[in-house]
Design a protein around this motif. Structure first.
Motif, PDB file in Angstrom:
ATOM      1  N   THR A  23       0.839  -1.216   0.000  1.00  0.00           N
ATOM      2  CA  THR A  23       0.000   0.000   0.000  1.00  0.00           C
ATOM      3  C   THR A  23       0.864   1.251   0.000  1.00  0.00           C
ATOM      4  O   THR A  23       0.548   2.239  -0.681  1.00  0.00           O
ATOM      5  CB  THR A  23      -0.938  -0.013   1.223  1.00  0.00           C
ATOM      6  OG1 THR A  23      -1.729  -1.193   1.200  1.00  0.00           O
ATOM      7  CG2 THR A  23      -1.834   1.210   1.244  1.00  0.00           C
ATOM      8  N   ILE A  24       1.945   1.232   0.770  1.00  0.00           N
ATOM      9  CA  ILE A  24       2.856   2.386   0.797  1.00  0.00           C
ATOM     10  C   ILE A  24       3.402   2.660  -0.600  1.00  0.00           C
ATOM     11  O   ILE A  24       3.485   3.817  -1.043  1.00  0.00           O
ATOM     12  CB  ILE A  24       4.003   2.150   1.801  1.00  0.00           C
ATOM     13  CG1 ILE A  24       3.452   2.068   3.230  1.00  0.00           C
ATOM     14  CG2 ILE A  24       5.058   3.260   1.703  1.00  0.00           C
ATOM     15  CD1 ILE A  24       4.484   1.648   4.265  1.00  0.00           C
ATOM     16  N   ARG A  30       1.115   6.440  -7.008  1.00  0.00           N
ATOM     17  CA  ARG A  30      -0.121   7.032  -7.517  1.00  0.00           C
ATOM     18  C   ARG A  30      -0.297   8.478  -7.070  1.00  0.00           C
ATOM     19  O   ARG A  30      -0.797   9.319  -7.815  1.00  0.00           O
ATOM     20  CB  ARG A  30      -1.310   6.183  -7.068  1.00  0.00           C
ATOM     21  CG  ARG A  30      -2.645   6.636  -7.664  1.00  0.00           C
ATOM     22  CD  ARG A  30      -3.748   5.667  -7.296  1.00  0.00           C
ATOM     23  NE  ARG A  30      -3.494   4.317  -7.813  1.00  0.00           N
ATOM     24  CZ  ARG A  30      -4.222   3.255  -7.502  1.00  0.00           C
ATOM     25  NH1 ARG A  30      -5.245   3.359  -6.655  1.00  0.00           N
ATOM     26  NH2 ARG A  30      -3.931   2.074  -8.006  1.00  0.00           N
ATOM     27  N   TYR A  31       0.119   8.757  -5.828  1.00  0.00           N
ATOM     28  CA  TYR A  31      -0.151  10.087  -5.275  1.00  0.00           C
ATOM     29  C   TYR A  31       1.120  10.898  -5.003  1.00  0.00           C
ATOM     30  O   TYR A  31       1.043  12.014  -4.508  1.00  0.00           O
ATOM     31  CB  TYR A  31      -0.958   9.954  -3.980  1.00  0.00           C
ATOM     32  CG  TYR A  31      -2.281   9.261  -4.189  1.00  0.00           C
ATOM     33  CD1 TYR A  31      -3.338   9.904  -4.836  1.00  0.00           C
ATOM     34  CD2 TYR A  31      -2.480   7.947  -3.757  1.00  0.00           C
ATOM     35  CE1 TYR A  31      -4.555   9.262  -5.030  1.00  0.00           C
ATOM     36  CE2 TYR A  31      -3.692   7.303  -3.948  1.00  0.00           C
ATOM     37  CZ  TYR A  31      -4.723   7.952  -4.589  1.00  0.00           C
ATOM     38  OH  TYR A  31      -5.920   7.325  -4.791  1.00  0.00           O
ATOM     39  N   ASN A  32       2.263  10.306  -5.289  1.00  0.00           N
ATOM     40  CA  ASN A  32       3.533  11.013  -5.119  1.00  0.00           C
ATOM     41  C   ASN A  32       3.708  11.559  -3.699  1.00  0.00           C
ATOM     42  O   ASN A  32       4.184  12.673  -3.491  1.00  0.00           O
ATOM     43  CB  ASN A  32       3.637  12.173  -6.132  1.00  0.00           C
ATOM     44  CG  ASN A  32       5.062  12.650  -6.298  1.00  0.00           C
ATOM     45  OD1 ASN A  32       6.007  11.873  -6.160  1.00  0.00           O
ATOM     46  ND2 ASN A  32       5.211  13.937  -6.575  1.00  0.00           N
ATOM     47  N   LEU A  33       3.309  10.741  -2.700  1.00  0.00           N
ATOM     48  CA  LEU A  33       3.351  11.195  -1.316  1.00  0.00           C
ATOM     49  C   LEU A  33       4.752  11.113  -0.716  1.00  0.00           C
ATOM     50  O   LEU A  33       5.068  11.835   0.226  1.00  0.00           O
ATOM     51  CB  LEU A  33       2.386  10.358  -0.463  1.00  0.00           C
ATOM     52  CG  LEU A  33       0.900  10.677  -0.652  1.00  0.00           C
ATOM     53  CD1 LEU A  33       0.035   9.648   0.050  1.00  0.00           C
ATOM     54  CD2 LEU A  33       0.584  12.076  -0.144  1.00  0.00           C
ATOM     55  N   GLN A  52       7.801  10.371   9.422  1.00  0.00           N
ATOM     56  CA  GLN A  52       6.913  11.287  10.140  1.00  0.00           C
ATOM     57  C   GLN A  52       5.684  11.591   9.287  1.00  0.00           C
ATOM     58  O   GLN A  52       4.545  11.573   9.779  1.00  0.00           O
ATOM     59  CB  GLN A  52       7.658  12.576  10.465  1.00  0.00           C
ATOM     60  CG  GLN A  52       6.778  13.631  11.136  1.00  0.00           C
ATOM     61  CD  GLN A  52       7.529  14.919  11.425  1.00  0.00           C
ATOM     62  OE1 GLN A  52       8.747  14.968  11.302  1.00  0.00           O
ATOM     63  NE2 GLN A  52       6.812  15.947  11.781  1.00  0.00           N
ATOM     64  N   LYS A  53       5.916  11.841   7.996  1.00  0.00           N
ATOM     65  CA  LYS A  53       4.795  12.143   7.104  1.00  0.00           C
ATOM     66  C   LYS A  53       3.849  10.954   7.002  1.00  0.00           C
ATOM     67  O   LYS A  53       2.627  11.119   7.038  1.00  0.00           O
ATOM     68  CB  LYS A  53       5.322  12.520   5.723  1.00  0.00           C
ATOM     69  CG  LYS A  53       4.232  12.954   4.744  1.00  0.00           C
ATOM     70  CD  LYS A  53       4.824  13.382   3.408  1.00  0.00           C
ATOM     71  CE  LYS A  53       3.719  13.827   2.447  1.00  0.00           C
ATOM     72  NZ  LYS A  53       4.275  14.215   1.128  1.00  0.00           N
ATOM     73  N   LEU A  54       4.389   9.745   6.896  1.00  0.00           N
ATOM     74  CA  LEU A  54       3.553   8.555   6.798  1.00  0.00           C
ATOM     75  C   LEU A  54       2.692   8.384   8.048  1.00  0.00           C
ATOM     76  O   LEU A  54       1.495   8.106   7.949  1.00  0.00           O
ATOM     77  CB  LEU A  54       4.414   7.310   6.586  1.00  0.00           C
ATOM     78  CG  LEU A  54       3.663   5.970   6.581  1.00  0.00           C
ATOM     79  CD1 LEU A  54       2.627   5.925   5.467  1.00  0.00           C
ATOM     80  CD2 LEU A  54       4.631   4.801   6.470  1.00  0.00           C
ATOM     81  N   LYS A  69      -7.645  12.800  -1.007  1.00  0.00           N
ATOM     82  CA  LYS A  69      -7.776  14.143  -0.434  1.00  0.00           C
ATOM     83  C   LYS A  69      -6.510  14.532   0.316  1.00  0.00           C
ATOM     84  O   LYS A  69      -6.046  15.681   0.226  1.00  0.00           O
ATOM     85  CB  LYS A  69      -8.975  14.184   0.519  1.00  0.00           C
ATOM     86  CG  LYS A  69      -9.190  15.549   1.164  1.00  0.00           C
ATOM     87  CD  LYS A  69     -10.409  15.540   2.077  1.00  0.00           C
ATOM     88  CE  LYS A  69     -10.585  16.911   2.737  1.00  0.00           C
ATOM     89  NZ  LYS A  69     -11.767  16.941   3.649  1.00  0.00           N
ATOM     90  N   ILE A  70      -5.926  13.578   1.047  1.00  0.00           N
ATOM     91  CA  ILE A  70      -4.691  13.856   1.792  1.00  0.00           C
ATOM     92  C   ILE A  70      -3.584  14.282   0.844  1.00  0.00           C
ATOM     93  O   ILE A  70      -2.794  15.189   1.146  1.00  0.00           O
ATOM     94  CB  ILE A  70      -4.259  12.607   2.592  1.00  0.00           C
ATOM     95  CG1 ILE A  70      -5.299  12.256   3.653  1.00  0.00           C
ATOM     96  CG2 ILE A  70      -2.893  12.828   3.247  1.00  0.00           C
ATOM     97  CD1 ILE A  70      -5.058  10.928   4.346  1.00  0.00           C
ATOM     98  N   ALA A  71      -3.548  13.649  -0.326  1.00  0.00           N
ATOM     99  CA  ALA A  71      -2.491  13.957  -1.302  1.00  0.00           C
ATOM    100  C   ALA A  71      -2.551  15.410  -1.787  1.00  0.00           C
ATOM    101  O   ALA A  71      -1.541  15.959  -2.235  1.00  0.00           O
ATOM    102  CB  ALA A  71      -2.591  13.009  -2.488  1.00  0.00           C
TER     103      ALA A  71
END
Length: 299
Positions: A23-24, A30-33, A52-54, A69-71
């Protein structure tokens, strides 16, 4: 060994967040997080900032925010949203993630804010049993797999100890109401893992008994002094790493010979090493327990 860990594998990220590595990777592509670096052998590594961001994203995700939405949320605003949620929401899973985030960043302000949020709806005892014990169980696994360093573990456990000390002191100023037993809490020589013993000290005081806390690495011969002052002494200890499997039977033999020679003392034991003992094979004065709750039910 005591250096703060600053680089994390995808497996570390999974262990700390509870989000599967697959999933990570999807969130990343997909979302470039996240923007992991690559080792010379092309293995992903993640920075402390990415971890920390995760953890922040997981808090938002479990609080109803869709990942799409978070992305779209500016990166600088994500920690603000997280702090707002922690301040308003005291759910166990959110609190545990917040405490882990506090640990990773050595952020004591986040620890205290999360704790105070929980305290608004729970007693200290409930917080310890419902939140701190599951958290500590997770940390034990993370430490064993080298996901976190001893520095992280020491930071969070010492903050928890502070809360135990504060709440125990409130009880210690009250005269014991139950006089039939005296509890003496100690750790054997070379044993320093005292968090469980500290909470037991709190629980025993809460029950109204007199508790004498001797603390870490106490030689067995020094316990003899206690029985000169009190009758019906119940010694309580954690055998986490010491005495070892090969030493534990000899330790019990020495307790019976040196401390319980008059036959009016008990030794109640918890901790990892009790797996090597069977209650039916022990002297009547010795008993093992697999949890604090089980021990408390025998008072």
């Amino acid at each position: 060994m005591n250096n703060v860990k600053k680089s994390f594998s995808i497996r570390d990220m999974e262990n700390l967040s509870g989000i599967k590595a697959h999933t990570i990777r999807i969130w990343e592509k997909r979302y470039n997080l996240f923007s992991p670096e690559r080792t010379v052998t092309n293995i992903r590594t993640y920075s402390l900032k990415s971890l920390q961001k995760l953890l922040n994203i997981v808090l938002l995700y479990h609080n109803g925010y869709k990942i799409s939405k978070i992305a779209k949320i500016p990166e600088s605003e994500i920690p603000v949203l997280v702090r707002e949620i922690v301040a308003k929401n005291s759910e166990k899973s959110h609190a545990i993630n917040a405490f882990k985030l506090s640990m990773i960043n050595f952020d004591q302000a986040l620890f205290f804010n999360t704790y105070n949020s929980l305290l608004a709806e729970r007693s200290f005892r409930e917080i310890f049993i419902e939140v701190f014990i599951p958290l500590l169980n997770e940390l034990g696994l993370l430490w064993q797999t080298d996901t976190i360093s001893p520095s992280h573990e020491h930071f969070i456990t010492n903050l928890i100890k502070q809360k135990i000390y504060i709440n125990t002191e409130k009880l210690q100023i009250i005269e014991p109401t139950r006089k039939d037993k005296v509890f003496v809490l100690f750790l054997p020589e070379n044993e320093i893992h005292e968090l469980g013993l500290l909470f037991l000290n709190y629980e025993i005081n809460l029950k109204g008994y007199k508790a004498i806390y001797l603390g870490q690495t106490m030689p067995i011969e020094n316990l003899v002094d206690i029985i000169k002052y009190y009758e019906n002494v119940h010694f309580v200890s954690y055998f986490t790493v010491s005495p070892t499997k090969d030493e534990i039977e000899k330790y019990i033999e020495n307790f019976e010979k040196d401390v319980n020679s008059l036959g009016n003392s008990k030794l109640w034991i918890l901790g990892h090493q009790v797996q090597h003992l069977l209650n039916e094979d022990l002297p009547e004065s010795i008993r093992t327990f697999n949890s604090i709750e089980r021990l408390m039910s025998h008072m």
